[in-house]
Design an enzyme around this catalytic site. Sequence first.
Site, PDB file in Angstrom:
ATOM      1  CG  ASP A 172     -15.260  68.364  52.096  1.00  0.00           C
ATOM      2  OD1 ASP A 172     -15.681  68.738  53.216  1.00  0.00           O
ATOM      3  OD2 ASP A 172     -15.761  68.757  51.018  1.00  0.00           O
ATOM      4  CG  ASP A 206     -17.674  65.207  53.333  1.00  0.00           C
ATOM      5  OD1 ASP A 206     -18.895  65.008  53.171  1.00  0.00           O
ATOM      6  OD2 ASP A 206     -17.224  66.192  53.950  1.00  0.00           O
ATOM      7  CE  LYS A 215     -20.825  65.823  55.405  1.00  0.00           C
ATOM      8  NZ  LYS A 215     -20.412  66.903  54.496  1.00  0.00           N
ATOM      9  CD  GLU A 227     -20.932  73.727  57.426  1.00  0.00           C
ATOM     10  OE1 GLU A 227     -20.943  72.640  56.801  1.00  0.00           O
ATOM     11  OE2 GLU A 227     -19.892  74.374  57.648  1.00  0.00           O
TER      12      GLU A 227
END
Length: 262
Positions: free
Chosen positions: A42, A81, A110, A179
């Site tokens: 995204d 995403d 995801k 992340e």
Amino acid sequence: MNVLDFSKRKAANHPISMVTCYDCWSARVLNDTEIDTLLVGDSLAMVMHGFDSTVHATVEMMVLHVSAVRRGAPDKFVVGDMPFLSVRKGTAFAMDSVQELMRAGSNAVKIEGEAGHLDLMAHVVESGVPVMGHLGLTPQSVEAFGGHKVQGRNEGQAAQILESAKRLEQAGCFALVLECIPAELGRLVTREIGIPTIGIGAGPHTDGQVLVLQDMLGMSPCFKPKFLRHYADGHGMIEAAVNRFHQDIGSRAFPARAECYG
Ligand code: KIV
């Protein structure tokens, strides 16, 4: 690569490579590379549409980009995403969105975070759709984090991320993006769970690495967070090529006789 290969790669200690991809022409290039998997992230809201965060991505945008990527990269494992709030509007909305992303050509979806939608993630898995998790700096929560900041720096936060990772594994996720977390936490989560971790700013110990394609190609030379490595000067290369074209037009060096129809 198929979904079963992810755990095999972790078992074999063979790192997984992933880049983002949002459009058909770069998908065609990536289809010819050795990269293991493509993520229609995204982040396309920022990279392709110029918004300042990913909260602007919609299901409609994701579907359009996933289908373009699938047409360009028929051979790659593609992860799509689930965009901002798409898993927080009830099961029907979430499942319709999953259906659209899968029909557009995703091999998996995801989903960021887990608190409050872990059951939904398990439901998606039980429905036969592979789910990749995403913890740490989950950009859809950028406002709650007060900006794009490294997560899991203190003990409490780190423990929460580890516990969430274990819950995501239990819910049936086949892989997990980590992340912007400290490298030590990346190592710990990777060691403590059985599914592969794919890091971005999570250090060298994860089971794979992912970068945004345009970032690693150096398309925005001034964007250089600590975790990013530029593998090309994409901005400079395109700038120079377009300037050469412009100059050749000005000097009438283009088109040459061989580039004209008789
Ligand atoms: O949207 C995205 O590009 C991502 C990666 C940064 C992992 O989620």
